[in-house]
Scaffold this motif. Structure first.
Motif, short mmCIF file in Angstrom:
data_model
loop_
_atom_site.label_atom_id
_atom_site.label_comp_id
_atom_site.label_asym_id
_atom_site.label_seq_id
_atom_site.Cartn_x
_atom_site.Cartn_y
_atom_site.Cartn_z
N THR A 137 68.84 20.84 50.26
CA THR A 137 67.57 20.43 50.83
C THR A 137 66.66 19.90 49.73
O THR A 137 66.53 20.52 48.67
CB THR A 137 66.88 21.60 51.54
N GLU A 139 62.74 18.70 49.23
CA GLU A 139 61.43 18.68 49.86
C GLU A 139 60.69 17.37 49.58
O GLU A 139 61.01 16.64 48.64
CB GLU A 139 60.59 19.86 49.37
N LYS A 140 59.69 17.11 50.41
CA LYS A 140 58.92 15.87 50.32
C LYS A 140 58.27 15.74 48.94
O LYS A 140 57.74 16.71 48.39
CB LYS A 140 57.85 15.86 51.41
N THR A 205 60.25 12.10 52.75
CA THR A 205 60.16 13.14 53.76
C THR A 205 61.06 14.30 53.33
O THR A 205 61.77 14.20 52.33
CB THR A 205 60.60 12.62 55.14
N ASP A 206 61.02 15.38 54.05
CA ASP A 206 61.97 16.46 53.80
C ASP A 206 63.37 15.95 54.08
O ASP A 206 63.65 15.43 55.16
CB ASP A 206 61.66 17.66 54.69
#
Length: 291
Positions: A137, A139-140, A205-206
């Motif tokens: 993942t 993050e933004k 964006t995420d």
């Protein structure tokens, strides 16, 4: 030699020949078994093709066993057909269990259905690819790579979100889902070479992406030639898409529009002509491909 000739004579010459043929046709079960055999042998390859073949062949052998038991009353014909039915049934159960046991997370399911399945990649092969990777993942506004600092030690494929690519603060292009984040960098290096990113990749964006470690992926390529060819096609197509997307953004200081696919564009050395930073991003990749 004489023994072989005598055996052939006993089998062919002295074997009783049919003098009368049955006028009536066999029962419906026999013809149903023959139809199942014909349709079953038309099956394709792959796991689902094998399920199709063994299911129809199994039903055909079962019908033949029933026909031998009811109409012919021959124990040997019944036994052989029943044994073949059991073998087909066991093969069907084994293959169905293999297909059923292959499950993936949501990211890998999207990746398979959108990118790998259209290329004919089977589930077992994709499972081998997935087991060598990890889902990460981002993050933004966090960076996947920073220009001149991040080493090229992995290959990543975006699953969700959007990545912004810049050089010296100048925007180049976006990376969208199911596109590689670092295909030009990967293609520009040989397996024994090391390098660093010449661009900055920032999450707008995420984002979530699938990542393969460089050494682990090269080891996978050495073990599975099909996977190596598959990634070669995917990476080459991804680089081509990026080049076409950037083509309309390439201009020189004299407002002439050049096609970035032309080799002459990379070798312009006139100090009066300003080169776009994005050409530096793809220079190593193109020169390596020309070799």
């Amino acid at each position: 030699m004489e023994r072989n000739s005598s055996l052939w004579k006993n089998l062919i010459d002295e074997h009783p020949v049919c003098t009368t043929w049955k006028q009536e046709a066999e029962g419906a079960i026999y013809h149903l078994a023959s139809i199942l055999f014909v349709v079953g042998f038309m099956g394709g390859s792959g796991f689902f093709g094998l399920l199709y073949v063994f299911s129809l062949l199994g039903l055909g052998f079962l019908c033949s066993a029933v026909w031998a038991w009811v109409d012919v009353c021959a124990a040997d014909i019944y036994s052989w057909n029943f044994v073949l039915f059991v073998i087909c049934f066991m093969q069907f159960v084994h293959i169905a269990y293999q297909v059923r046991s292959i499950t993936f997370s949501r990211e890998f399911q999207l990746l398979y259905s959108s990118l790998f399945q259209p290329l004919g990649t089977s589930l077992p092969v994709f499972r081998t690819i997935a087991l060598s990777s990890e889902v990460v993942t981002l993050e933004k506004e966090h960076c996947y790579a920073m220009q001149g600092k991040t080493s090229i030690d992995k290959l990543s494929l975006l699953v969700s979100g959007r990545i912004r690519v810049t050089v010296d603060g100048e925007f180049l292009h976006y990376i969208f889902p199911f596109q590689f984040l670092d295909s030009p960098e990967w293609d520009s290096l040989r397996p024994t070479e090391e390098g660093i990113f010449q661009v900055t990749l920032t999450a707008e964006t995420d984002c979530r992406y699938v990542s393969w470690r460089r050494k682990k992926l090269y080891l996978l390529f050495a073990q599975h030639r099909y996977i190596s060819r598959l990634f070669s096609v995917l990476i080459g197509s991804d680089i081509a898409d990026k080049l076409y997307a950037l083509n309309d953004r390439v201009y020189t200081g004299k407002t002439y529009h050049y096609d970035i696919r032309l080799p002459n564009f990379y070798q312009m050395s006139s100090p009066k002509i300003r080169k776009s930073p994005l050409t530096e991003h793809f220079r190593n990749s193109r020169q390596y491909c020309d070799k």
